[in-house]
Scaffold this active site. Structure first.
Site, PDB file in Angstrom:
ATOM      1  N   HIS A 152       0.858  -1.187   0.000  1.00  0.00           N
ATOM      2  CA  HIS A 152       0.000   0.000   0.000  1.00  0.00           C
ATOM      3  C   HIS A 152       0.894   1.237   0.000  1.00  0.00           C
ATOM      4  CE1 HIS A 152       1.024   0.187   4.221  1.00  0.00           C
ATOM      5  NE2 HIS A 152       0.552  -1.050   4.407  1.00  0.00           N
ATOM      6  N   GLU A 153       0.249   2.407   0.063  1.00  0.00           N
ATOM      7  CA  GLU A 153       1.001   3.678  -0.025  1.00  0.00           C
ATOM      8  C   GLU A 153       2.089   3.784   1.044  1.00  0.00           C
ATOM      9  OE1 GLU A 153       1.065   6.112  -2.203  1.00  0.00           O
ATOM     10  OE2 GLU A 153      -0.425   5.134  -3.465  1.00  0.00           O
ATOM     11  N   GLY A 154       1.855   3.163   2.204  1.00  0.00           N
ATOM     12  CA  GLY A 154       2.865   3.200   3.263  1.00  0.00           C
ATOM     13  C   GLY A 154       4.160   2.553   2.784  1.00  0.00           C
ATOM     14  N   HIS A 155       4.048   1.351   2.199  1.00  0.00           N
ATOM     15  CA  HIS A 155       5.242   0.672   1.665  1.00  0.00           C
ATOM     16  C   HIS A 155       5.893   1.521   0.564  1.00  0.00           C
ATOM     17  CE1 HIS A 155       2.759  -2.970   2.906  1.00  0.00           C
ATOM     18  NE2 HIS A 155       3.879  -3.160   3.570  1.00  0.00           N
ATOM     19  N   GLU A 206       7.079   3.613  10.665  1.00  0.00           N
ATOM     20  CA  GLU A 206       6.891   3.958  12.082  1.00  0.00           C
ATOM     21  C   GLU A 206       5.530   3.506  12.610  1.00  0.00           C
ATOM     22  OE1 GLU A 206       7.736   8.142  12.123  1.00  0.00           O
ATOM     23  OE2 GLU A 206       9.901   7.801  11.997  1.00  0.00           O
ATOM     24  N   LYS A 207       4.648   3.013  11.756  1.00  0.00           N
ATOM     25  CA  LYS A 207       3.396   2.467  12.292  1.00  0.00           C
ATOM     26  C   LYS A 207       3.716   1.282  13.199  1.00  0.00           C
ATOM     27  CE  LYS A 207       0.230   0.051  10.062  1.00  0.00           C
ATOM     28  NZ  LYS A 207      -0.153  -1.093  10.929  1.00  0.00           N
ATOM     29  N   VAL A 256       1.728   6.526   7.009  1.00  0.00           N
ATOM     30  CA  VAL A 256       0.908   7.087   5.917  1.00  0.00           C
ATOM     31  C   VAL A 256      -0.550   6.760   6.230  1.00  0.00           C
ATOM     32  CG1 VAL A 256       0.446   7.056   3.435  1.00  0.00           C
ATOM     33  CG2 VAL A 256       2.796   6.837   4.266  1.00  0.00           C
ATOM     34  N   SER A 289      -2.586  -0.108   6.277  1.00  0.00           N
ATOM     35  CA  SER A 289      -2.143  -1.431   6.717  1.00  0.00           C
ATOM     36  C   SER A 289      -2.676  -2.462   5.735  1.00  0.00           C
ATOM     37  CB  SER A 289      -2.733  -1.724   8.114  1.00  0.00           C
ATOM     38  OG  SER A 289      -2.630  -3.103   8.404  1.00  0.00           O
ATOM     39  N   SER A 290      -1.884  -3.492   5.467  1.00  0.00           N
ATOM     40  CA  SER A 290      -2.381  -4.560   4.585  1.00  0.00           C
ATOM     41  C   SER A 290      -3.617  -5.197   5.209  1.00  0.00           C
ATOM     42  CB  SER A 290      -1.295  -5.618   4.384  1.00  0.00           C
ATOM     43  OG  SER A 290      -0.116  -5.010   3.916  1.00  0.00           O
TER      44      SER A 290
END
Ligand code: PAF
Length: 272
Positions: A25-28, A137-138, A165, A174-175
């Site tokens: 996702h956008e976080g990755h 950092e999540k 994010v 989160s996935s």
């Protein structure tokens, strides 16, 4: 993979590495962007690591979409994708276990989790040989665990954290968000709402950790299908509980929404 890394190093180029369990996702993707910026070559791994799941957790149902993950990683500029089918031989018996950090927060309800994370990250580092590795950092406690392990064991890899994010409405990416029904997704917003509320009441002068946790807990339990695992206000390095926001503190929470366990966190600063 090791041959590729050795060849890159012979050219005096720096390898940035983003380890993932896929279903990107956008976080990755933001971690990959940072990797691109910091290194000369970007390596991404995709491996759903069995060692970090407890026996009753979601290893089997963990969301997977390998083709899409490859497409997204390539678009983000990944030079190599390491996606092993398995990483543990039948006789595997060597694990990395930290003494203190896992005795807090997620480590309490997930007793084998950080041992699995530390072990797989060590293996991935030995295979990918990164100069820099970027973690979100999540998973704040995971980032601390990896930083500590890298220091303790003299890893030659710089550990970098990337900011959380969020979706436009505040939900941390989160996935596992893909498990949520529409109604549960509304309940999932209670995590970020409670962190926002904590910030707001601190600005009004309330710095007592117990009171802030009570307010956060009231927001979460007012949403259907939520069960709080923990809400903690603690030292951002040691994860030891803090009684008052007299210096920057980590507020971290884990909540089950239906069957989906979600986490979120924020750094809380004392009032201005
Ligand atoms: O954060 C994750 O996705 C995983 O814990 C990691 C770091 C890839 C190890 O399996």
């Amino acid at each position: 993979m090791q041959t590729w890394s050795d060849a890159v190093k012979r050219q005096d180029k720096r390898i940035a590495f983003v380890p993932t369990m896929g279903f990107l996702h956008e976080g990755h993707l933001s971690l990959m962007k940072e990797g691109r910026r910091l290194g000369d070559k970007l390596a991404v791994s995709i491996f759903v690591n069995p060692a970090q799941f407890g026996p009753t957790e979601d290893l089997e149902s963990y969301p997977r979409d390998f083709d899409r993950d490859c497409e997204l990683s390539e678009k983000e500029g990944a030079d190599v994708i390491f996606a092993p089918d398995e990483l543990y031989g039948r006789e595997f018996q060597t694990y990395i276990k930290l003494e203190k950090l896992p005795n807090h927060l997620c480590g309490i309800s997930r007793p084998v989790h950080f041992r699995g994370v530390a072990t797989v990250v060590t293996k991935l580092f030995n295979i990918v040989k990164p100069d820099i590795a970027i973690f979100g950092e999540k998973d704040y406690q995971q980032l601390l665990v990896i930083r500590q392990m890298a220091r303790d064991l003299n890893f030659d890899t710089e550990i970098v954290g990337g900011p959380i994010v969020r979706e436009p409405d505040g939900l941390a990416m989160s996935s596992r968000n893909s498990y949520l029904t529409d109604e549960q997704r509304v309940s999932a917003l209670s995590l970020s709402k409670s962190l926002k509320k904590a910030r707001a009441i601190i600005e009004k002068g309330i710095t007592d950790a117990a009171k802030i946790i009570e307010e956060a807990s009231a927001i979460i339990t007012s949403h259907p299908e939520t069960v709080i695992d923990y809400i903690a206000i603690c030292d951002a390095e040691t994860l030891d509980d803090m009684q008052s926001i007299d210096r920057p503190a980590l507020m971290a929470l884990a909540v089950k929404v239906g069957k989906t366990r979600l986490i979120d966190n924020a750094i809380l600063s004392p009032p201005h």
